[in-house]
Scaffold this motif. Structure first.
Motif, PDB file in Angstrom:
ATOM      1  N   VAL A  29       0.862  -1.176   0.000  1.00  0.00           N
ATOM      2  CA  VAL A  29       0.000   0.000   0.000  1.00  0.00           C
ATOM      3  C   VAL A  29       0.898   1.225   0.000  1.00  0.00           C
ATOM      4  O   VAL A  29       1.715   1.401   0.908  1.00  0.00           O
ATOM      5  N   PRO A  30       0.773   2.068  -1.020  1.00  0.00           N
ATOM      6  CA  PRO A  30       1.615   3.270  -1.052  1.00  0.00           C
ATOM      7  C   PRO A  30       1.143   4.284  -0.005  1.00  0.00           C
ATOM      8  O   PRO A  30      -0.046   4.536   0.137  1.00  0.00           O
ATOM      9  N   THR A  31       2.089   4.782   0.788  1.00  0.00           N
ATOM     10  CA  THR A  31       1.785   5.818   1.770  1.00  0.00           C
ATOM     11  C   THR A  31       2.739   6.980   1.569  1.00  0.00           C
ATOM     12  O   THR A  31       3.673   6.900   0.773  1.00  0.00           O
ATOM     13  N   HIS A  32       2.535   8.020   2.317  1.00  0.00           N
ATOM     14  CA  HIS A  32       3.389   9.200   2.268  1.00  0.00           C
ATOM     15  C   HIS A  32       4.829   8.846   2.645  1.00  0.00           C
ATOM     16  O   HIS A  32       5.780   9.469   2.176  1.00  0.00           O
ATOM     17  N   TRP A  33       4.997   7.851   3.504  1.00  0.00           N
ATOM     18  CA  TRP A  33       6.316   7.462   3.996  1.00  0.00           C
ATOM     19  C   TRP A  33       6.915   6.292   3.216  1.00  0.00           C
ATOM     20  O   TRP A  33       7.928   5.752   3.589  1.00  0.00           O
ATOM     21  N   GLY A  34       6.255   5.869   2.155  1.00  0.00           N
ATOM     22  CA  GLY A  34       6.754   4.748   1.357  1.00  0.00           C
ATOM     23  C   GLY A  34       5.750   3.610   1.344  1.00  0.00           C
ATOM     24  O   GLY A  34       4.697   3.673   1.956  1.00  0.00           O
ATOM     25  N   LEU A  50     -23.350  -3.533   8.840  1.00  0.00           N
ATOM     26  CA  LEU A  50     -24.543  -4.127   8.254  1.00  0.00           C
ATOM     27  C   LEU A  50     -24.671  -3.802   6.772  1.00  0.00           C
ATOM     28  O   LEU A  50     -25.159  -4.599   5.988  1.00  0.00           O
ATOM     29  N   GLN A  51     -24.221  -2.616   6.381  1.00  0.00           N
ATOM     30  CA  GLN A  51     -24.405  -2.197   5.004  1.00  0.00           C
ATOM     31  C   GLN A  51     -23.141  -2.373   4.160  1.00  0.00           C
ATOM     32  O   GLN A  51     -23.189  -2.267   2.956  1.00  0.00           O
ATOM     33  N   ALA A  52     -22.017  -2.623   4.791  1.00  0.00           N
ATOM     34  CA  ALA A  52     -20.756  -2.751   4.058  1.00  0.00           C
ATOM     35  C   ALA A  52     -20.487  -4.207   3.710  1.00  0.00           C
ATOM     36  O   ALA A  52     -20.816  -5.113   4.456  1.00  0.00           O
ATOM     37  N   LYS A  53     -19.910  -4.389   2.543  1.00  0.00           N
ATOM     38  CA  LYS A  53     -19.514  -5.723   2.091  1.00  0.00           C
ATOM     39  C   LYS A  53     -18.006  -5.704   1.869  1.00  0.00           C
ATOM     40  O   LYS A  53     -17.429  -4.642   1.683  1.00  0.00           O
ATOM     41  N   PRO A  54     -17.371  -6.863   1.880  1.00  0.00           N
ATOM     42  CA  PRO A  54     -15.916  -6.872   1.610  1.00  0.00           C
ATOM     43  C   PRO A  54     -15.568  -6.208   0.284  1.00  0.00           C
ATOM     44  O   PRO A  54     -14.521  -5.592   0.161  1.00  0.00           O
ATOM     45  N   SER A  55     -16.449  -6.285  -0.695  1.00  0.00           N
ATOM     46  CA  SER A  55     -16.154  -5.673  -1.992  1.00  0.00           C
ATOM     47  C   SER A  55     -16.145  -4.145  -1.922  1.00  0.00           C
ATOM     48  O   SER A  55     -15.640  -3.479  -2.818  1.00  0.00           O
ATOM     49  N   ASP A  56     -16.688  -3.573  -0.841  1.00  0.00           N
ATOM     50  CA  ASP A  56     -16.672  -2.119  -0.663  1.00  0.00           C
ATOM     51  C   ASP A  56     -15.324  -1.622  -0.144  1.00  0.00           C
ATOM     52  O   ASP A  56     -15.052  -0.430  -0.160  1.00  0.00           O
ATOM     53  N   LEU A  57     -14.491  -2.540   0.318  1.00  0.00           N
ATOM     54  CA  LEU A  57     -13.205  -2.173   0.895  1.00  0.00           C
ATOM     55  C   LEU A  57     -12.143  -1.970  -0.187  1.00  0.00           C
ATOM     56  O   LEU A  57     -12.319  -2.383  -1.323  1.00  0.00           O
ATOM     57  N   LEU A  58     -11.032  -1.368   0.212  1.00  0.00           N
ATOM     58  CA  LEU A  58      -9.895  -1.246  -0.698  1.00  0.00           C
ATOM     59  C   LEU A  58      -9.451  -2.639  -1.109  1.00  0.00           C
ATOM     60  O   LEU A  58      -9.563  -3.596  -0.343  1.00  0.00           O
TER      61      LEU A  58
END
Length: 182
Positions: A29-34, A50-58
């Motif tokens: 995962v690219p971050t400000h620090w690398g 309840l409304q979130a699914k794994p596909s909604d995640l990064l």
């Protein structure tokens, strides 16, 4: 002897390929620090999803939360235990906070049970936010004392079931009205 050498070379080649595949599977995962390699990170998430699914995640988080568990709603006895059993429970926190102002706060067992019942009822009626409801309710119950510490200084304040009901009546009316608001 040659076949053994060939087998060893073949095994080494396979090991190299596996290591290469493993490196390619790393999630960075690219971050400000690398870049941060998330392969060695354990992700634990809790809350009302309840409304979130794994596909909604990064994409980096998808598949990192393989177990999803739906918990049962807290019952009045659960709320009571949450209010009384932990070493630093909410009741002790409120007592300690008011003790700094010279007020000794006490709750009867019936008052604590009434708080637990109210938390259960409101969670079922409006929005189930779990044990977080207890913080709001307890704050409403001690609000009068907190805002008028000069009146209660160097006194013992005992809250019983009737006090809790009286202090919560206005809030309970708002809860009842909220059911009908779209």
């Amino acid at each position: 002897a040659e076949t053994k050498k060939k087998k060893k070379k073949k095994e080494k080649r396979k090991e190299k390929e596996k290591r290469k595949e493993k490196r390619e599977l790393t999630s960075k995962v690219p971050t400000h620090w690398g870049d941060v390699n998330t392969n060695a990170i354990l992700f634990i998430a809790a809350g009302a999803f309840l409304q979130a699914k794994p596909s909604d995640l990064l994409a980096e988080f998808q598949g990192r939360l393989p177990i999803r568990v739906k918990l049962n709603d807290l019952q009045p006895d659960d709320f009571y235990r949450i209010l009384t059993e932990p070493k630093a429970n909410l009741l002790l926190q409120q007592k300690s906070l008011l003790a700094t102002e010279g007020i000794e706060l006490r709750f009867t067992d019936e008052a604590v049970r009434e708080l637990a019942e109210m938390a259960f009822s409101i969670n079922r009626t409006i929005e189930n936010i779990g044990a977080r409801r207890l913080h709001t309710l307890l704050e409403l119950v001690v609000n009068e004392i907190s805002l008028n510490v000069h009146l209660y200084k160097n006194k013992v304040v005992v809250l019983d079931r009737e006090d809790v009901k009286k202090l919560m009546s206005e809030f309970q009316d708002k809860v009842e009205l909220k059911k009908y608001i779209l």
